[in-house]
Motif scaffolding. Structure first.
Motif, PDB file in Angstrom:
ATOM      1  N   HIS A   8       0.816  -1.217   0.000  1.00  0.00           N
ATOM      2  CA  HIS A   8       0.000   0.000   0.000  1.00  0.00           C
ATOM      3  C   HIS A   8       0.851   1.268   0.000  1.00  0.00           C
ATOM      4  CE1 HIS A   8      -2.868  -3.066   1.425  1.00  0.00           C
ATOM      5  NE2 HIS A   8      -3.805  -2.267   0.966  1.00  0.00           N
ATOM      6  N   ARG A   9       2.158   1.094  -0.207  1.00  0.00           N
ATOM      7  CA  ARG A   9       3.088   2.227  -0.197  1.00  0.00           C
ATOM      8  C   ARG A   9       2.970   3.018   1.106  1.00  0.00           C
ATOM      9  NH1 ARG A   9       7.353   2.503  -3.866  1.00  0.00           N
ATOM     10  NH2 ARG A   9       6.786   1.076  -5.557  1.00  0.00           N
ATOM     11  N   LYS A  10       2.953   2.281   2.206  1.00  0.00           N
ATOM     12  CA  LYS A  10       2.837   2.883   3.533  1.00  0.00           C
ATOM     13  C   LYS A  10       4.005   2.453   4.413  1.00  0.00           C
ATOM     14  CE  LYS A  10      -1.314   4.712   2.806  1.00  0.00           C
ATOM     15  NZ  LYS A  10      -1.546   6.177   2.829  1.00  0.00           N
ATOM     16  N   ALA A  11       4.205   3.205   5.487  1.00  0.00           N
ATOM     17  CA  ALA A  11       5.189   2.863   6.516  1.00  0.00           C
ATOM     18  C   ALA A  11       4.590   3.269   7.851  1.00  0.00           C
ATOM     19  CB  ALA A  11       6.517   3.581   6.261  1.00  0.00           C
ATOM     20  N   GLY A  12       5.153   2.758   8.942  1.00  0.00           N
ATOM     21  CA  GLY A  12       4.579   3.058  10.255  1.00  0.00           C
ATOM     22  C   GLY A  12       5.638   3.291  11.311  1.00  0.00           C
ATOM     23  N   ARG A  13       5.207   3.936  12.416  1.00  0.00           N
ATOM     24  CA  ARG A  13       6.133   4.258  13.498  1.00  0.00           C
ATOM     25  C   ARG A  13       5.881   3.442  14.757  1.00  0.00           C
ATOM     26  NH1 ARG A  13       5.540   9.396  15.498  1.00  0.00           N
ATOM     27  NH2 ARG A  13       7.574   9.166  16.501  1.00  0.00           N
ATOM     28  N   THR A  14       4.673   2.884  14.909  1.00  0.00           N
ATOM     29  CA  THR A  14       4.350   2.150  16.134  1.00  0.00           C
ATOM     30  C   THR A  14       4.268   0.655  15.841  1.00  0.00           C
ATOM     31  OG1 THR A  14       3.121   4.032  17.035  1.00  0.00           O
ATOM     32  CG2 THR A  14       2.711   1.873  18.017  1.00  0.00           C
ATOM     33  N   HIS A  21       0.918  -8.000  25.497  1.00  0.00           N
ATOM     34  CA  HIS A  21       0.787  -7.226  24.261  1.00  0.00           C
ATOM     35  C   HIS A  21       1.393  -5.856  24.536  1.00  0.00           C
ATOM     36  CE1 HIS A  21      -1.008  -4.907  20.968  1.00  0.00           C
ATOM     37  NE2 HIS A  21      -1.167  -6.064  20.342  1.00  0.00           N
ATOM     38  N   ARG A  22       2.500  -5.554  23.870  1.00  0.00           N
ATOM     39  CA  ARG A  22       3.217  -4.309  24.115  1.00  0.00           C
ATOM     40  C   ARG A  22       3.546  -3.605  22.803  1.00  0.00           C
ATOM     41  NH1 ARG A  22       1.628  -5.501  28.343  1.00  0.00           N
ATOM     42  NH2 ARG A  22       2.686  -5.583  30.387  1.00  0.00           N
ATOM     43  N   SER A  23       3.672  -2.282  22.863  1.00  0.00           N
ATOM     44  CA  SER A  23       3.958  -1.477  21.679  1.00  0.00           C
ATOM     45  C   SER A  23       5.148  -0.569  21.923  1.00  0.00           C
ATOM     46  CB  SER A  23       2.738  -0.625  21.298  1.00  0.00           C
ATOM     47  OG  SER A  23       1.613  -1.427  21.031  1.00  0.00           O
ATOM     48  N   LYS A  24       5.798  -0.184  20.843  1.00  0.00           N
ATOM     49  CA  LYS A  24       6.912   0.743  20.915  1.00  0.00           C
ATOM     50  C   LYS A  24       6.868   1.650  19.692  1.00  0.00           C
ATOM     51  CE  LYS A  24      11.970   0.934  21.384  1.00  0.00           C
ATOM     52  NZ  LYS A  24      13.224   0.113  21.504  1.00  0.00           N
ATOM     53  N   THR A  25       7.013   2.945  19.914  1.00  0.00           N
ATOM     54  CA  THR A  25       7.015   3.910  18.818  1.00  0.00           C
ATOM     55  C   THR A  25       8.448   4.329  18.519  1.00  0.00           C
ATOM     56  OG1 THR A  25       4.802   4.724  19.384  1.00  0.00           O
ATOM     57  CG2 THR A  25       6.181   6.151  18.035  1.00  0.00           C
ATOM     58  N   ILE A  50       1.555  -9.380  15.364  1.00  0.00           N
ATOM     59  CA  ILE A  50       2.418  -8.222  15.121  1.00  0.00           C
ATOM     60  C   ILE A  50       1.624  -7.191  14.329  1.00  0.00           C
ATOM     61  CG2 ILE A  50       4.516  -7.391  13.967  1.00  0.00           C
ATOM     62  CD1 ILE A  50       5.704 -10.188  14.415  1.00  0.00           C
ATOM     63  N   THR A  51       1.697  -5.934  14.741  1.00  0.00           N
ATOM     64  CA  THR A  51       0.967  -4.860  14.072  1.00  0.00           C
ATOM     65  C   THR A  51       1.878  -3.663  13.866  1.00  0.00           C
ATOM     66  OG1 THR A  51      -1.080  -5.564  15.169  1.00  0.00           O
ATOM     67  CG2 THR A  51      -1.078  -3.391  14.140  1.00  0.00           C
ATOM     68  N   LEU A  52       1.761  -3.045  12.701  1.00  0.00           N
ATOM     69  CA  LEU A  52       2.465  -1.805  12.400  1.00  0.00           C
ATOM     70  C   LEU A  52       1.427  -0.701  12.277  1.00  0.00           C
ATOM     71  CD1 LEU A  52       5.140  -0.359  11.607  1.00  0.00           C
ATOM     72  CD2 LEU A  52       4.621  -0.932   9.226  1.00  0.00           C
ATOM     73  N   GLY A  53       1.485   0.281  13.165  1.00  0.00           N
ATOM     74  CA  GLY A  53       0.509   1.361  13.172  1.00  0.00           C
ATOM     75  C   GLY A  53       1.153   2.726  13.038  1.00  0.00           C
TER      76      GLY A  53
END
Length: 421
Positions: A295-301, A318-322, A355-358
Motif C-alpha cells: 500500500h506504499r505505507k510505513a509506520g512508526r508504532t 501485548h506491548r507497543s513501541k514507537t 504483530i501490528t504496524l501502526g
C-alpha cells in the motif's frame, strides 16, 4: 438528546452470507446448506484444529460454532467435517459482488470481508424499488444462482445497517430487517450484555461494567467527558455509536483512524524454545512489512502480542513501541519486536503471536537519514523481493529460518487465506 435531522439519512444494506464457508462446502457436495450437518475445520489431522465455519443446523443442534475445536464435534454419522477450499470461497465471493453490481455501481459497494458487504442503494431506489425490495432481489438472485443463503440489515449508515443485521435480520424469518434512527431507543438501547453490540469486545465491556454501564442505553446516557477521559477518542465513538451515529463514508473503516497492518498466527504446536519463537517473529515481520509496502505505507508504532499455551493456563502480553523514523523494512520491524520480546517474555510456552504496524504514513514521506546511508537501499530491496514473490509466488524467496523445524512460512506459502485451496 441528539438531533437526527442534521445527520445523513442514507439507505445502506449490510449483506451477510450465512455460514459462508460451510454453505459453500455444502453446495459443492450437493447438500442443503440450511439442513445439513457440516463443519469446515482447518486441518482434519489435528484434533485441536479450529472450526472455521459450521452449518446453521450444526450450530443450533450441536452447539458447534466458529472457534470450536475439532475434538468438540460429536461422533455422529450425520455430521460431515471437511477441510476448507479457500480459492473456491474467494471465487464465489467475487461472483456474489458482481450480483450487487447489477443493482448499484461499483463505488457503491464496500466489501467488508469475504462474506459481508455494504451496499449504498440511495441512487438505485427509483429504478428497483425501496431498500427492502432491493435487498429481497439480491437475496433471491444469490439463492437462485448459488443456492447460498444470506441475510441483510438496512440502516441510515454503515453502523446501523450492521447492528440491524446482527441484532434483528439474522433472527428474522425473512432474513431482512430495517432500522431507522427512531428505532434506537427501543431496539438498540435494550441490548445487554454490551459485547452483543458490534464494536464492543469483552475487555471494553468489562471496563464499562466497572463504570456501572450494563446496557447500550446506559452508555448513551453516560457523561461524554468521562468516557473520553477513560477511553480517549474511543470513548467518543462508543458514546455516539450508542446513539446509532456513524459518519464514516462507504469504503472507509467503520471506526476511523484505526488503519494499520498486522498479522496474527495460532501456531501449529507449542513453541518452548525462545529461538524458535524468534524465527516465527521474523517471518511474520516480513509479512507485515510486505503488506505495508503493498500500500506504499510505513509506520512508526510496532506492537507485539504473545499468547501462552492453555496448558500453562494461558496469559501472555501485548506491548507497543514507537520509533523515531517510520519504516516498512523487515529487519527494522524485527529489531523492535525482538526488543519487546526480550523485555517482556517470561519463558512460558508460546502458542500464538501477533504483530501490528501502526501510526501509518505514506511511504513518500520517508526521509533519508544522513547517519544511515544504507536505509534507502534496504527499503528498495524490500520492494524488489515483493516483485519477485508477486511474479513467482510467495514461496519463491524464503529466509533460511523458514526451512527449520520452527519456520511456518514454507507451509503457509501453499495456503490461501491461511488455509488449503
Amino acid at each position: 438528546m441528539v438531533d437526527y435531522s442534521t445527520l445523513p439519512q442514507n439507505k445502506i444494506l449490510c449483506v451477510d452470507m450465512k455460514s459462508f464457508y460451510a454453505s459453500c462446502s455444502a453446495v459443492m457436495r450437493g447438500l442443503d446448506p440450511l439442513n445439513c450437518y457440516l463443519a469446515v475445520a482447518g486441518n482434519l489431522e489435528r484434533q485441536g484444529s479450529v472450526v472455521l465455519a459450521a452449518s446453521p443446523r450444526l450450530k443450533k443442534e450441536f452447539r458447534i460454532k466458529t472457534g470450536s475445536r475439532l475434538f468438540e464435534i460429536p461422533n455422529d454419522p450425520r455430521i460431515q467435517v471437511v477441510e476448507p477450499s479457500m480459492a473456491t470461497y474467494l471465487r464465489i465471493s467475487t461472483e456474489i459482488s458482481r450480483v450487487f453490481n447489477r443493482y448499484v455501481p461499483k463505488e457503491a459497494i464496500h466489501t467488508y470481508s469475504v462474506d459481508e458487504s455494504f451496499i449504498k442503494v440511495d441512487g438505485a431506489i427509483h429504478i428497483w424499488g425501496d431498500a427492502t425490495t432491493i435487498a429481497e432481489k439480491i437475496k433471491d438472485d444469490i439463492e437462485r444462482e448459488f443456492q447460498l443463503p444470506c441475510t441483510a440489515g438496512i440502516g441510515p449508515n454503515m453502523l446501523m445497517a450492521k447492528l440491524c443485521l446482527d441484532l434483528e435480520a439474522k433472527k428474522a424469518r425473512s432474513g431482512i430487517a430495517e432500522w431507522t434512527f427512531a428505532d434506537v431507543p427501543e431496539k438498540l438501547w435494550n441490548v445487554s450484555p454490551l459485547s452483543e453490540m458490534w464494536g464492543i469486545g469483552r475487555r471494553i465491556e468489562k471496563t464499562l461494567n466497572g463504570m456501572g454501564i450494563f446496557t447500550v442505553g446506559q452508555l448513551a446516557r453516560f457523561d461524554l467527558e468521562k468516557l473520553e477521559k477513560k477511553f480517549g477518542i474511543m470513548g467518543n465513538q462508543l458514546y455516539y455509536h450508542a446513539w446509532g451515529i456513524d459518519l464514516s463514508n462507504l469504503g472507509a473503516p467503520i471506526i476511523e483512524g484505526q488503519i494499520s497492518f498486522g498479522k496474527s498466527q495460532v501456531l501449529l504446536r507449542d513453541y518452548k524454545e525462545k529461538e524458535e519463537v524468534e524465527h516465527v517473529i521474523l517471518e511474520m515481520c516480513e509479512e507485515v512489512a510486505r503488506r505495508a509496502r503493498t500500500h506504499r505505507k510505513a509506520g512508526r508504532t510496532v506492537s507485539l502480542g504473545i499468547g501462552y499455551s492453555q496448558e500453562e493456563f494461558g496469559g501472555g502480553f501485548h506491548r507497543s513501541k514507537t520509533i523515531y523514523r517510520p519504516t516498512n523494512v523487515t529487519m527494522e520491524l524485527y529489531k523492535v519486536c525482538l526488543d519487546l520480546f526480550h523485555e517482556y517474555y517470561n519463558g512460558h510456552t508460546v502458542r500464538n503471536i501477533s504483530i501490528t504496524l501502526g501510526n501509518i504514513v505514506d511511504d513518500s514521506e520517508l526521509q533519508l537519514d544522513l547517519f544511515d546511508m544504507g536505509a534507502g537501499k534496504r527499503r528498495e530491496l524490500g520492494y524488489v523481493v515483493d516483485r519477485v514473490r508477486e511474479r513467482f509466488g510467495s514461496g519463491a524467496l524464503l529466509r533460511a529460518i523458514s526451512y527449520t523445524a520452527a519456520g511456518t512460512a514454507k507451509q503457509r506459502a501453499t495456503l490461501v487465506g491461511g488455509h488449503k485451496m
